[in-house]
Design a protein around this motif. Sequence first.
Motif, PDB file in Angstrom:
ATOM      1  N   ILE A  71     -18.650  -9.755  31.493  1.00  0.00           N
ATOM      2  CA  ILE A  71     -17.945  -8.478  32.264  1.00  0.00           C
ATOM      3  C   ILE A  71     -18.152  -7.528  31.132  1.00  0.00           C
ATOM      4  CG2 ILE A  71     -15.705  -7.494  32.338  1.00  0.00           C
ATOM      5  CD1 ILE A  71     -14.666  -9.812  33.638  1.00  0.00           C
ATOM      6  N   TYR A  72     -18.591  -6.111  31.502  1.00  0.00           N
ATOM      7  CA  TYR A  72     -19.107  -5.193  30.570  1.00  0.00           C
ATOM      8  C   TYR A  72     -18.081  -4.174  30.921  1.00  0.00           C
ATOM      9  CZ  TYR A  72     -23.533  -7.576  30.138  1.00  0.00           C
ATOM     10  OH  TYR A  72     -24.398  -8.611  29.922  1.00  0.00           O
ATOM     11  N   SER A  73     -17.649  -3.281  29.733  1.00  0.00           N
ATOM     12  CA  SER A  73     -16.750  -2.216  29.727  1.00  0.00           C
ATOM     13  C   SER A  73     -17.224  -1.004  30.563  1.00  0.00           C
ATOM     14  CB  SER A  73     -16.208  -1.887  28.590  1.00  0.00           C
ATOM     15  OG  SER A  73     -17.326  -1.620  27.710  1.00  0.00           O
ATOM     16  N   ASP A  74     -18.578  -0.772  30.352  1.00  0.00           N
ATOM     17  CA  ASP A  74     -19.137   0.377  30.972  1.00  0.00           C
ATOM     18  C   ASP A  74     -19.559  -0.099  32.613  1.00  0.00           C
ATOM     19  OD1 ASP A  74     -21.117  -1.406  30.385  1.00  0.00           O
ATOM     20  OD2 ASP A  74     -22.986   0.061  29.857  1.00  0.00           O
ATOM     21  N   VAL A  75     -19.680  -1.174  32.857  1.00  0.00           N
ATOM     22  CA  VAL A  75     -19.919  -1.306  34.391  1.00  0.00           C
ATOM     23  C   VAL A  75     -18.889  -1.477  35.181  1.00  0.00           C
ATOM     24  CG1 VAL A  75     -21.129  -2.913  35.625  1.00  0.00           C
ATOM     25  CG2 VAL A  75     -22.401  -2.571  33.402  1.00  0.00           C
ATOM     26  N   LYS A  76     -17.683  -2.300  34.660  1.00  0.00           N
ATOM     27  CA  LYS A  76     -16.465  -2.513  35.457  1.00  0.00           C
ATOM     28  C   LYS A  76     -15.181  -2.095  34.504  1.00  0.00           C
ATOM     29  CE  LYS A  76     -18.640  -6.104  38.406  1.00  0.00           C
ATOM     30  NZ  LYS A  76     -18.761  -7.350  39.092  1.00  0.00           N
ATOM     31  N   PRO A  77     -15.201  -0.843  34.530  1.00  0.00           N
ATOM     32  CA  PRO A  77     -14.145  -0.233  33.566  1.00  0.00           C
ATOM     33  C   PRO A  77     -12.696  -0.938  34.036  1.00  0.00           C
ATOM     34  CG  PRO A  77     -14.810   1.573  34.834  1.00  0.00           C
ATOM     35  CD  PRO A  77     -15.702   0.280  35.060  1.00  0.00           C
ATOM     36  N   LYS A  78     -12.596  -0.904  35.230  1.00  0.00           N
ATOM     37  CA  LYS A  78     -11.180  -1.329  35.649  1.00  0.00           C
ATOM     38  C   LYS A  78     -10.823  -2.844  35.291  1.00  0.00           C
ATOM     39  CE  LYS A  78     -10.457   1.857  39.643  1.00  0.00           C
ATOM     40  NZ  LYS A  78     -10.242   2.308  40.904  1.00  0.00           N
ATOM     41  N   LEU A  79     -11.948  -3.848  35.714  1.00  0.00           N
ATOM     42  CA  LEU A  79     -11.732  -5.162  35.362  1.00  0.00           C
ATOM     43  C   LEU A  79     -11.899  -5.402  33.847  1.00  0.00           C
ATOM     44  CD1 LEU A  79     -11.831  -7.521  37.443  1.00  0.00           C
ATOM     45  CD2 LEU A  79     -14.379  -7.867  36.619  1.00  0.00           C
ATOM     46  N   TRP A  80     -12.592  -4.455  33.051  1.00  0.00           N
ATOM     47  CA  TRP A  80     -12.374  -4.452  31.519  1.00  0.00           C
ATOM     48  C   TRP A  80     -10.952  -4.357  30.964  1.00  0.00           C
ATOM     49  CZ3 TRP A  80     -15.036  -6.536  27.882  1.00  0.00           C
ATOM     50  CH2 TRP A  80     -14.932  -6.083  26.508  1.00  0.00           C
ATOM     51  N   SER A  81     -10.320  -3.223  31.566  1.00  0.00           N
ATOM     52  CA  SER A  81      -8.892  -2.999  31.286  1.00  0.00           C
ATOM     53  C   SER A  81      -7.935  -4.273  31.489  1.00  0.00           C
ATOM     54  CB  SER A  81      -8.416  -1.485  31.878  1.00  0.00           C
ATOM     55  OG  SER A  81      -9.410  -0.402  31.658  1.00  0.00           O
TER      56      SER A  81
END
Length: 212
Positions: free
Chosen positions: A33-43
């Motif tokens: 999981i990457y913060s810049d690719v899937k920001p909602k999932l990252w949060s």
Amino acid sequence: MKPSLTSLKLQEQTSPSETSLSHLIVHLLKGPIYSDVKPKLWSALLEQRQQVRDYLLVINLALFFDEAEGYAFLRQIESENSEEPLPRLITRRPLGFAMSVLCILLRRWLSEHDTKAGEIRAIIERSMIHQELGLYLPELRNEAKSSDKIDKHIDQAIELGLVRILKGDREKLEILRITKALINAEWLGDLNDRLRQYKQHAGLLLEEGDDV
């Protein structure tokens, strides 16, 4: 008595964290999981990282998490002393000679990029990979075959999550920050020594080819 549609909707509304945890686990099992690719999932992962870790331990997996670099992925926990070791959920992929060299080159380029001020993202030209990796593949005398072979290695590096193609420009690739974790100091040992060994190996291949 079977639950009604209304009761199922109510359960979903009253347990959002459980649903979110399930989504996180499934996404991590499929890949990083990457913060810049899937920001909602990252949060969501930031909020529930401990719950994710606790859940994964049950199935013998560890969460590797780097908040500063913005990525997270799973690693298999090796159970050496277990009488009944669990089946591996994360398969090991043996790397051939060329892919091993490419991994080292990517890691070296990323390290060199990090020592310089400027762009945050490490961008390299596809032609640079062809030029550098080609030095270690003397068995590929035909230029067209060599180019196709190296492109296949680049595709494998993309599949492994080490690089990605920039949008709108296939000739430029970004070395992903996760490369630091996947190709760590334990895996590499000494970069220069290993590259020297590979160059010697390539030289031997060239000499053997000349003798034929």
